[in-house]
Design a protein around this motif. Structure first.
Motif, short mmCIF file in Angstrom:
data_model
loop_
_atom_site.label_atom_id
_atom_site.label_comp_id
_atom_site.label_asym_id
_atom_site.label_seq_id
_atom_site.Cartn_x
_atom_site.Cartn_y
_atom_site.Cartn_z
N ARG A 150 0.81 -1.23 0.00
CA ARG A 150 0.00 0.00 0.00
C ARG A 150 0.84 1.27 0.00
N LEU A 151 2.14 1.14 0.20
CA LEU A 151 3.04 2.31 0.16
C LEU A 151 4.14 2.03 -0.85
N ARG A 152 4.24 2.90 -1.84
CA ARG A 152 5.31 2.79 -2.81
C ARG A 152 6.04 4.12 -2.87
N GLY A 153 7.38 4.05 -2.75
CA GLY A 153 8.18 5.25 -2.84
C GLY A 153 8.55 5.57 -4.28
N PHE A 154 8.68 6.86 -4.57
CA PHE A 154 9.08 7.27 -5.91
C PHE A 154 10.00 8.48 -5.77
N ALA A 155 11.22 8.37 -6.31
CA ALA A 155 12.18 9.47 -6.24
C ALA A 155 11.74 10.59 -7.17
N LEU A 156 11.60 11.80 -6.62
CA LEU A 156 11.03 12.88 -7.42
C LEU A 156 11.62 14.23 -7.03
N ASP A 157 12.01 14.98 -8.03
CA ASP A 157 12.31 16.39 -7.92
C ASP A 157 11.12 17.11 -8.55
N VAL A 158 10.31 17.79 -7.75
CA VAL A 158 9.06 18.36 -8.26
C VAL A 158 9.28 19.45 -9.29
N THR A 159 10.48 20.00 -9.36
CA THR A 159 10.75 21.05 -10.35
C THR A 159 10.96 20.48 -11.76
N ALA A 166 9.37 18.67 -14.71
CA ALA A 166 8.05 18.34 -15.24
C ALA A 166 7.98 16.92 -15.78
N THR A 167 9.06 16.46 -16.39
CA THR A 167 9.08 15.10 -16.93
C THR A 167 8.99 14.08 -15.80
N ALA A 168 9.71 14.34 -14.72
CA ALA A 168 9.66 13.45 -13.56
C ALA A 168 8.28 13.48 -12.91
N ALA A 169 7.65 14.65 -12.89
CA ALA A 169 6.30 14.75 -12.32
C ALA A 169 5.34 13.86 -13.09
N GLN A 170 5.43 13.89 -14.42
CA GLN A 170 4.57 13.03 -15.23
C GLN A 170 4.86 11.56 -14.97
N ALA A 171 6.14 11.24 -14.80
CA ALA A 171 6.51 9.85 -14.51
C ALA A 171 5.94 9.39 -13.18
N ALA A 172 5.90 10.27 -12.19
CA ALA A 172 5.35 9.92 -10.87
C ALA A 172 3.85 9.62 -10.98
N VAL A 173 3.13 10.45 -11.73
CA VAL A 173 1.70 10.22 -11.91
C VAL A 173 1.48 8.92 -12.69
N LEU A 211 -5.74 7.43 -9.82
CA LEU A 211 -5.19 8.42 -8.90
C LEU A 211 -6.35 9.27 -8.39
N ASP A 212 -6.61 9.19 -7.09
CA ASP A 212 -7.74 9.88 -6.49
C ASP A 212 -7.36 11.18 -5.80
N VAL A 213 -6.16 11.23 -5.22
CA VAL A 213 -5.76 12.39 -4.43
C VAL A 213 -4.32 12.77 -4.76
N LEU A 214 -4.13 14.03 -5.11
CA LEU A 214 -2.78 14.60 -5.26
C LEU A 214 -2.59 15.62 -4.15
N VAL A 215 -1.55 15.46 -3.37
CA VAL A 215 -1.20 16.44 -2.34
C VAL A 215 0.12 17.10 -2.73
N ASN A 216 0.04 18.38 -3.08
CA ASN A 216 1.23 19.15 -3.41
C ASN A 216 1.77 19.77 -2.13
N ASN A 217 2.69 19.06 -1.51
CA ASN A 217 3.20 19.46 -0.21
C ASN A 217 4.65 19.94 -0.25
N LEU A 255 3.00 18.92 -11.06
CA LEU A 255 2.25 17.74 -10.62
C LEU A 255 0.78 17.86 -11.00
N THR A 256 0.23 19.05 -10.87
CA THR A 256 -1.19 19.24 -11.21
C THR A 256 -1.42 19.01 -12.69
N ARG A 257 -0.54 19.56 -13.52
CA ARG A 257 -0.67 19.36 -14.97
C ARG A 257 -0.59 17.87 -15.31
N ALA A 258 0.27 17.15 -14.64
CA ALA A 258 0.42 15.72 -14.91
C ALA A 258 -0.79 14.92 -14.44
#
Length: 289
Positions: free
Chosen positions: A49-58, A60-67, A77-83, A114-117
Motif C-alpha cells: 500500500r506504500l510505494r516510494g518514488f524518487a522525485l524532484d518536483v521542479t 516536469a518530466t519526472a512529475a509526469q513519470a510519478a503520476v 489516482l484519487d488524491v494529489l497532495v502538493n506538499n 504535478l497538477t498538470r500531470a
C-alpha cells in the motif's frame, strides 16, 4: 472504496504525517521525495500500500513519470497532495537570484508540474481531489519571505482559477493554509539567513528574532492538519482556501481588515477612471452563466 494518493515531500514534516494518516485510513500512497530510502519503514508496515518514488518536483518530466507510476501501480489516482516546499528568510535585496528562483521553482512550479500531470487522469475518471499545501503567508505578507510568499500567493490564485475550471467534471481543488506548525520549516528557513544590512534590522531582523523564540513552540499540530487533509478527500464541496490555526486566523484577519480599509479610503480614486454612464450589468450576467 480505498483511495490512491500521490504526496510530494513525503519524507518528513507535514508530508510524512499526511502519508501516515492516509495509510492509517486504509488508503494506498505513492510517497515521493528525493531519497525514497526514508520510506523503508512505512513500506514494511504497509506492504503493497506504500510505494516510494524518487522525485524532484521542479522536473516536469519526472512529475509526469510519478503520476504514470501511480496509475500503473494502483490503477487510478484519487488524491494529489502538493506538499513539497521550503522557504529562506532574507531581505529581497540580499536574496541571491538563484535562491529566489529555486523557491519559486519548488513552491509554485512543483504544484504546476504535478497538477498538470495529474489532471488528465482525474478528468477521465470525472473525480479527484487536489490539495495544495500552502500557508497563511499565501494571503499575508512577512518581511524576509519575498520568494516563498510570492510563490504561495500564486498557488492561491492558481487554486481559485482551477476550482472554477475543474468543477464541471468533478475534480475538487483546495489551498490549505496553515499558520505555524511544529515541523522543521522554521529552522530550515532561518538556517541560511545572511548578515543583515542595518536598514533591514527593524523588519526582517524582527521576524528572525520572533522565529527564534517561536521555533519548537508553534501552536499548530501537523498530525491534526494531516487528519483534516484526509477528511477533505471525503467531501464533495470544498472552499478554495482553508486557513488552519488560531495564529493564522489572527494574522489573516488583520491583513484583510487593512485591505478593506485601504479599498474604502481609495475607492474614489479607483472609480475615477470609469467612462461616464458605464453599465456593469454584464458582470452580473457573466457570474450567472
Amino acid at each position: 472504496m480505498p483511495k490512491i494518493w500521490l504526496i510530494t515531500g513525503s519524507a518528513r514534516g507535514l508530508g510524512r504525517d499526511i502519508t501516515e494518516a492516509a495509510l492509517a485510513a486504509g488508503d494506498s500512497v505513492v510517497a515521493t521525495a528525493r531519497d525514497v530510502a526514508r520510506f523503508a519503514d512505512l513500506e514494511s508496515r504497509y506492504p503493497g500500500r506504500l510505494r516510494g518514488f524518487a522525485l524532484d518536483v521542479t522536473d516536469a518530466t519526472a512529475a509526469q513519470a510519478a503520476v504514470d507510476f501511480a496509475v500503473e501501480t494502483f490503477g487510478r489516482l484519487d488524491v494529489l497532495v502538493n506538499n513539497a516546499g521550503f522557504g529562506h528568510i532574507s531581505p529581497f535585496e540580499q536574496t541571491e537570484a538563484a535562491d529566489f528562483r529555486a523557491q519559486i521553482d519548488t513552491n509554485l512550479y512543483g504544484v504546476v508540474n504535478l497538477t498538470r500531470a495529474a489532471l488528465p487522469a482525474m478528468r477521465a475518471q470525472r473525480s479527484g481531489h487536489i490539495i495544495n499545501i500552502s500557508s497563511v503567508g499565501g494571503r499575508t505578507a512577512t518581511p524576509g519571505l519575498s520568494a516563498y510568499q510570492a510563490a504561495k500567493w500564486a498557488v492561491g490564485g492558481l487554486t481559485e482559477v482551477l476550482a472554477l475550471e475543474l468543477a464541471p467534471f468533478g475534480v475538487k481543488i483546495i489551498s490549505v493554509e496553515p499558520g505555524g506548525m511544529r515541523t522543521d520549516w522554521g529552522a530550515t528557513a532561518m538556517a541560511n539567513a545572511p548578515a543583515l544590512l542595518q536598514d533591514y534590522e527593524p523588519t526582517v531582523g524582527a521576524i528572525l528574532g520572533m522565529l527564534k523564540a517561536y521555533v519548537g513552540n508553534a501552536i499548530g499540530d501537523p498530525r491534526k492538519v494531516a487528519e483534516i487533509v484526509v477528511d477533505l478527500t471525503t467531501r464533495d464541496t470544498l472552499p478554495a482556501h482553508l486557513i488552519l490555526g488560531s495564529d493564522a486566523l489572527h494574522v489573516f484577519a488583520q491583513a484583510e481588515a487593512a485591505r478593506q480599509q485601504a479599498a474604502k479610503e481609495w475607492a474614489p480614486v479607483s472609480t475615477s477612471i470609469d467612462i461616464e454612464g458605464v453599465d456593469l450589468s454584464f458582470l452580473s450576467r457573466g457570474s450567472q452563466s
